[in-house]
Design an enzyme around this catalytic site. Structure first.
Site, short mmCIF file in Angstrom:
data_model
loop_
_atom_site.label_atom_id
_atom_site.label_comp_id
_atom_site.label_asym_id
_atom_site.label_seq_id
_atom_site.Cartn_x
_atom_site.Cartn_y
_atom_site.Cartn_z
N GLU A 190 0.83 -1.22 0.00
CA GLU A 190 0.00 0.00 0.00
C GLU A 190 0.86 1.26 0.00
O GLU A 190 1.74 1.42 0.85
CB GLU A 190 -0.90 -0.01 1.25
N LYS B 74 -7.26 -0.91 11.57
CA LYS B 74 -6.65 -1.30 10.29
C LYS B 74 -5.41 -0.43 10.06
O LYS B 74 -4.38 -0.90 9.58
CB LYS B 74 -7.67 -1.15 9.17
N ASP C 168 4.08 -14.93 11.56
CA ASP C 168 2.75 -15.46 11.25
C ASP C 168 1.75 -14.30 11.42
O ASP C 168 1.20 -14.09 12.50
CB ASP C 168 2.44 -16.62 12.19
N HIS D 201 -2.40 9.60 -1.10
CA HIS D 201 -2.62 8.32 -1.76
C HIS D 201 -2.66 8.49 -3.27
O HIS D 201 -2.12 7.68 -4.00
CB HIS D 201 -3.99 7.74 -1.33
C1 MEV Z 1 -5.70 3.06 5.24
O1 MEV Z 1 -4.92 1.96 4.87
C2 MEV Z 1 -5.73 3.20 6.75
C3 MEV Z 1 -6.65 4.29 7.27
O2 MEV Z 1 -7.96 4.10 6.78
C4 MEV Z 1 -6.64 4.21 8.78
C5 MEV Z 1 -7.61 5.14 9.47
O3 MEV Z 1 -8.64 5.49 8.85
O4 MEV Z 1 -7.34 5.49 10.63
C6 MEV Z 1 -6.21 5.64 6.81
#
Ligand code: MEV
Length: 405
Positions: free
Chosen positions: A65, A243, A259, A357
């Site tokens: 990413e 995430k 792992d 991004h």
């Molecule tokens: C993207 O990979 C991760 C985010 O969505 C985390 C977040 O929203 O805190 C930017």
């Protein structure tokens, strides 16, 4: 490979590309997993600026990413002051489970198992090599579930100090060995004999602070605090918040051949421990306007055994990190998770996530469209300028700009 190529109608070029094992030898690749026909290379990057427990680190990260590595490095810079990010891991205790069924009078049997705890632990510690390395079974507990669709169930938990291993093999060896003994003691039948990835005794905590100026002002600090509160209130947001943390944690896990499925499974279960899904980190403001972040999560990682030792690049990653123990690796990973989280929240508060991004996305499209060298940036910049970040436009630009070169 021949069968797959026929099946999927792969061209000779595609076969050649797929066959390339990159930095793995055929022997290593085939010793790791089955049915190997090729390799797939991911970028191996270095996040910079990390200061953790007063020590400087270069952080190897493997991830597909865009923006993650730059974001982690940026946040690490903001949190460098003093000792930097502080992180402390607990002892490396894993749980091994034996599920026994057909147990009559399960509470009586639970008592017997507890009474004979030392005998069971002693037997457990005669298995494998853990004790030689200073580890071993440390404790035992029993749970009873009566009247299930499969009758009474007695669940024995062995708490095992796995030291610097991830511990799956060590724990599984122990529970498999101990199961017949438990069958004899309880009159039940052992079914599942395996570790639990819900590693609630193998926790790491990381915390750090950053001043409002570093973040871009008091409003940004406040925005990050509010973002934290929203994640604490809303499970839908908490999952995305976590995430972002896992972006950092798993990138280090991949670089060091951990792992990562175990790490993910354990982390999200831990996030739900209160009965509703919560963020693994929180952010708070102090009176002086400084922002504090605190993260707590289970991490089951190792620096001995398994793919960590077998994959030559994972060994190099550990060398770059300079970590010698599972504890230290867990501390580094938690610190990276915290920094990653700060960077994500800051980006969300300041400009939204898409701007950064999009730059990298545009570059990816340019490469996919055939751009190389200087042309990549030129095509990406044109796409951004025109507000048309699309593959068909990338192809058009590559053709046009190539003619001008
Ligand atoms: C993207 O990979 C991760 C985010 O969505 C985390 C977040 O929203 O805190 C930017």
């Amino acid at each position: 490979m021949k069968l797959v190529a026929e099946w999927a109608d792969l061209s000779q070029d595609e076969v050649e590309l797929l066959k390339d094992l990159g930095n793995l030898s055929r022997d290593v690749a085939t010793s790791m997993v089955e049915n190997v026909i090729g390799g797939m290379t991911y970028p191996f990057s270095i996040a910079t600026n990390f200061r953790i427990n007063s020590k400087d680190y270069l952080i190897p990260m493997v991830i597909e990413e865009p923006s993650v590595i730059a974001a982690a490095s940026n946040a690490a810079k903001m949190m460098r002051e003093g000792a930097g990010i502080i992180a402390k891991a607990s002892e490396q205790l894993m749980i091994g489970q034996v599920h026994l069924v057909k147990v009559s009078n399960p509470y009586v049997k639970a008592g017997i198992v507890i009474e004979r705890k030392n005998e069971i632990l002693e037997y457990a510690n005669q298995q494998g090599v853990l004790v030689k390395h200073g580890g071993g079974a440390r404790d035992l507990s029993v749970r009873v579930i009566e009247g299930t669709p499969i009758g009474n169930v007695l669940i024995v938990h062995l708490v095992v100090d796995v030291k610097d291993a991830m511990g799956a093999n060590a724990v599984n060896t122990i529970v498999e060995a101990v199961a017949p003994l438990l069958e004899k003691m309880t009159g039940g039948e052992a079914r599942l004999r395996i570790l639990s990835n819900y590693a609630v005794y193998r926790l790491v905590r990381a915390w750090g602070k950053v001043c409002a100026e570093e973040l871009g002002g008091g409003e940004v600090a406040k925005g990050i605090y509010e973002a934290s509160v929203l994640a604490e209130l809303d499970p839908f947001r908490a999952v995305t918040h976590n995430k972002g943390i896992m972006n950092g944690v798993i990138a280090v896990a991949l670089a060091t051949a951990q792992d990562h499925r175990a790490i993910e499974a354990g982390a999200h279960a831990y996030a739900s421990r209160s009965g509703s899904y919560k963020p693994l980190s929180i952010w708070r403001l102090d009176e002086g306007g400084e922002l504090y972040g605190y993260l707590e999560m289970p991490l089951q990682v190792g620096v001995v055994g398994g793919a960590t030792r077998v994959h030559p690049v994972a060994r190099i990653a550990l060398k770059i990190l300079g970590v010698k123990t599972a504890k230290e690796l867990a501390e580094v990973m938690a610190a990276v998770g915290l920094a990653q989280n700060l960077a994500a929240l800051r980006a969300l508060v300041v400009e939204g996530i898409q701007k950064g991004h999009m730059k990298l996305h545009a570059k990816n499209l340019a490469i996919m469209a055939g751009a190389t060298g200087d042309l990549i940036d030129k095509v990406a910049n044109e796409m951004i300028k025109a507000g048309k970040i699309r593959f068909d436009y990338a192809v058009e630009l590559v053709e046009k700009l190539r003619m001008q070169q």
